[in-house]
Design a protein around this motif. Structure first.
Motif, PDB file in Angstrom:
ATOM      1  N   ALA A 104       0.827  -1.210   0.000  1.00 47.01           N
ATOM      2  CA  ALA A 104       0.000   0.000   0.000  1.00 47.01           C
ATOM      3  C   ALA A 104       0.859   1.258   0.000  1.00 47.01           C
ATOM      4  N   GLY A 105       0.513   2.195  -0.887  1.00 50.30           N
ATOM      5  CA  GLY A 105       1.197   3.473  -0.929  1.00 50.30           C
ATOM      6  C   GLY A 105       0.359   4.607  -0.385  1.00 50.30           C
ATOM      7  N   PHE A 106      -0.870   4.279   0.022  1.00 45.72           N
ATOM      8  CA  PHE A 106      -1.800   5.292   0.528  1.00 45.72           C
ATOM      9  C   PHE A 106      -2.830   4.569   1.385  1.00 45.72           C
ATOM     10  N   VAL A 107      -3.077   5.077   2.586  1.00 46.93           N
ATOM     11  CA  VAL A 107      -4.026   4.456   3.505  1.00 46.93           C
ATOM     12  C   VAL A 107      -5.013   5.502   4.010  1.00 46.93           C
ATOM     13  N   GLN A 108      -6.279   5.155   3.947  1.00 46.08           N
ATOM     14  CA  GLN A 108      -7.315   6.018   4.525  1.00 46.08           C
ATOM     15  C   GLN A 108      -7.791   5.399   5.835  1.00 46.08           C
ATOM     16  N   ILE A 109      -7.948   6.249   6.848  1.00 43.18           N
ATOM     17  CA  ILE A 109      -8.427   5.817   8.162  1.00 43.18           C
ATOM     18  C   ILE A 109      -9.794   6.450   8.387  1.00 43.18           C
ATOM     19  N   GLN A 136     -10.022  -1.025  -8.492  1.00 46.38           N
ATOM     20  CA  GLN A 136      -8.821  -1.829  -8.636  1.00 46.38           C
ATOM     21  C   GLN A 136      -7.607  -1.174  -7.985  1.00 46.38           C
ATOM     22  N   ASP A 137      -7.774   0.073  -7.536  1.00 47.80           N
ATOM     23  CA  ASP A 137      -6.732   0.737  -6.764  1.00 47.80           C
ATOM     24  C   ASP A 137      -6.745   0.285  -5.307  1.00 47.80           C
ATOM     25  N   MET A 138      -7.805  -0.410  -4.905  1.00 45.26           N
ATOM     26  CA  MET A 138      -7.946  -0.843  -3.509  1.00 45.26           C
ATOM     27  C   MET A 138      -7.371  -2.240  -3.336  1.00 45.26           C
ATOM     28  N   LEU A 139      -6.456  -2.375  -2.374  1.00 52.88           N
ATOM     29  CA  LEU A 139      -5.825  -3.663  -2.090  1.00 52.88           C
ATOM     30  C   LEU A 139      -6.607  -4.462  -1.055  1.00 52.88           C
ATOM     31  N   GLY A 140      -7.431  -3.783  -0.295  1.00 52.04           N
ATOM     32  CA  GLY A 140      -8.217  -4.436   0.744  1.00 52.04           C
ATOM     33  C   GLY A 140      -8.463  -3.483   1.892  1.00 52.04           C
ATOM     34  N   TYR A 156      -6.696   0.229   2.271  1.00 55.35           N
ATOM     35  CA  TYR A 156      -5.361   0.201   1.673  1.00 55.35           C
ATOM     36  C   TYR A 156      -5.457   0.381   0.158  1.00 55.35           C
ATOM     37  N   PHE A 157      -4.657   1.339  -0.370  1.00 57.72           N
ATOM     38  CA  PHE A 157      -4.691   1.638  -1.795  1.00 57.72           C
ATOM     39  C   PHE A 157      -3.285   1.588  -2.390  1.00 57.72           C
ATOM     40  N   THR A 158      -3.238   1.429  -3.709  1.00 55.83           N
ATOM     41  CA  THR A 158      -1.948   1.359  -4.391  1.00 55.83           C
ATOM     42  C   THR A 158      -1.190   2.683  -4.308  1.00 55.83           C
ATOM     43  N   SER A 159      -1.876   3.802  -4.566  1.00 55.78           N
ATOM     44  CA  SER A 159      -1.222   5.113  -4.499  1.00 55.78           C
ATOM     45  C   SER A 159      -2.276   6.204  -4.423  1.00 55.78           C
ATOM     46  N   GLU A 160      -1.858   7.381  -4.001  1.00 55.63           N
ATOM     47  CA  GLU A 160      -2.776   8.519  -3.919  1.00 55.63           C
ATOM     48  C   GLU A 160      -3.288   8.913  -5.306  1.00 55.63           C
ATOM     49  N   ASP A 161      -2.421   8.871  -6.319  1.00 49.93           N
ATOM     50  CA  ASP A 161      -2.836   9.208  -7.681  1.00 49.93           C
ATOM     51  C   ASP A 161      -3.883   8.227  -8.198  1.00 49.93           C
ATOM     52  N   ASN A 186     -24.017   4.869  11.092  1.00 52.98           N
ATOM     53  CA  ASN A 186     -23.227   5.713  11.984  1.00 52.98           C
ATOM     54  C   ASN A 186     -24.126   6.573  12.864  1.00 52.98           C
ATOM     55  N   VAL A 187     -23.782   6.626  14.150  1.00 53.43           N
ATOM     56  CA  VAL A 187     -24.540   7.474  15.074  1.00 53.43           C
ATOM     57  C   VAL A 187     -23.863   8.822  15.257  1.00 53.43           C
ATOM     58  N   THR A 188     -22.645   8.957  14.773  1.00 53.41           N
ATOM     59  CA  THR A 188     -21.941  10.239  14.753  1.00 53.41           C
ATOM     60  C   THR A 188     -21.272  10.374  13.388  1.00 53.41           C
ATOM     61  N   MET A 189     -20.898  11.588  13.029  1.00 49.18           N
ATOM     62  CA  MET A 189     -20.212  11.808  11.765  1.00 49.18           C
ATOM     63  C   MET A 189     -18.830  11.162  11.814  1.00 49.18           C
ATOM     64  N   PRO A 190     -18.528  10.254  10.891  1.00 50.53           N
ATOM     65  CA  PRO A 190     -17.198   9.624  10.902  1.00 50.53           C
ATOM     66  C   PRO A 190     -16.099  10.659  10.637  1.00 50.53           C
ATOM     67  N   SER A 191     -14.923  10.377  11.166  1.00 56.63           N
ATOM     68  CA  SER A 191     -13.754  11.213  10.869  1.00 56.63           C
ATOM     69  C   SER A 191     -12.887  10.486   9.852  1.00 56.63           C
ATOM     70  N   TYR A 192     -12.252  11.262   8.984  1.00 54.15           N
ATOM     71  CA  TYR A 192     -11.446  10.703   7.902  1.00 54.15           C
ATOM     72  C   TYR A 192     -10.028  11.258   7.979  1.00 54.15           C
ATOM     73  N   HIS A 193      -9.052  10.373   7.901  1.00 54.03           N
ATOM     74  CA  HIS A 193      -7.647  10.765   7.926  1.00 54.03           C
ATOM     75  C   HIS A 193      -6.901   9.928   6.894  1.00 54.03           C
ATOM     76  N   VAL A 194      -5.767  10.419   6.451  1.00 52.29           N
ATOM     77  CA  VAL A 194      -4.992   9.659   5.469  1.00 52.29           C
ATOM     78  C   VAL A 194      -3.529   9.578   5.894  1.00 52.29           C
ATOM     79  N   LEU A 195      -2.911   8.489   5.470  1.00 52.50           N
ATOM     80  CA  LEU A 195      -1.472   8.310   5.597  1.00 52.50           C
ATOM     81  C   LEU A 195      -0.927   8.306   4.180  1.00 52.50           C
ATOM     82  N   THR A 196      -0.307   9.408   3.788  1.00 45.38           N
ATOM     83  CA  THR A 196       0.190   9.512   2.410  1.00 45.38           C
ATOM     84  C   THR A 196       1.505   8.759   2.214  1.00 45.38           C
ATOM     85  N   SER A 197       2.205   8.492   3.303  1.00 46.97           N
ATOM     86  CA  SER A 197       3.435   7.679   3.249  1.00 46.97           C
ATOM     87  C   SER A 197       3.355   6.641   4.364  1.00 46.97           C
TER      88      SER A 197
END
Length: 208
Positions: A104-109, A136-140, A156-161, A186-197
């Motif tokens: 994975a080159g990019f991960v969203q949390i 197909q950019d998603m590894l799982g 988990y994704f292959t890359s941000e691009d 969801n009972v509350t608004m989910p929060s979104y974060h990314v790991l670019t590296s």
């Protein structure tokens, strides 16, 4: 699988990365039940790591061993605040090849709270194959439920691009319908974060 999530304000990102790789390269192969981890520093400056273990019991055994304690002391030197630990006994993995996440080159949390964790798992499993064919950019992904009805979903994704390109494509109607149903849980608004590296490691038995 058992997941322990650690989050804290990051100070020295380079020191945190060095500690993560030191564990994976030198210490992880002789640990008790450690399977791997996904870590990094988010764009908001928060250190995040999801440590995978064979079981909760083995996690507690490993946490008490001198090598793990010394390693964690080194890790804390790169933090500027107290770490928050979340222990997840319910973990679901959605991936045709779980070993592929190491690439994975990019991960969203995604983190939130849901009113029905069993239904969330069922809905996500029902669209797994179709979603992965579409993206197909998603590894799982890994879905871990917290003791307080919260959850952390790691995608988990292959890359941000590749993610940017894939998000321009229209979502298949059934997948969109299921995704909407999951969001409504969801009972509350989910929060979104990314790991670019991201730092993604799996246990390396050859290091014994």
């Amino acid at each position: 699988m058992f997941l322990q999530i650690i989050q804290a304000p990051a100070g020295d990102a380079d020191a945190l990365r060095a500690a993560s790789y030191r564990w994976a390269d030198k210490l992880g192969s002789t640990s008790v039940g450690w399977l791997g981890c996904t870590g990094g520093v988010t764009e908001e400056g928060v250190f995040f790591t999801a440590e995978r273990f064979e079981s909760e019991q083995k996690m507690w055994v490993e946490s008490g061993r001198p090598g793990r304690r010394r390693w964690f002391s080194e890790l804390r030197e790169g933090l500027t605040g107290e770490p928050v630990f979340t222990n997840c006994r319910e973990v679901e993995v959605f991936a045709p090849d779980p070993t592929a996440i190491d690439k994975a080159g990019f991960v969203q949390i995604v983190q939130g709270r849901v009113r029905d964790s069993a239904l969330m798992r069922t809905l996500m499993r029902s669209m797994e194959k179709e979603l992965l064919l579409h993206r197909q950019d998603m590894l799982g992904s890994t879905l871990a439920f917290h003791p307080d009805d919260g959850y952390t979903h790691l995608l988990y994704f292959t890359s941000e691009d590749d993610v940017a390109d894939a998000e321009l494509r229209e979502i298949p109607p059934r997948v969109k319908s299921v995704m909407d149903a999951v969001y409504e849980l969801n009972v509350t608004m989910p929060s979104y974060h990314v790991l670019t590296s991201p730092w993604v490691h799996s246990r390396r038995e050859t290091d014994r």
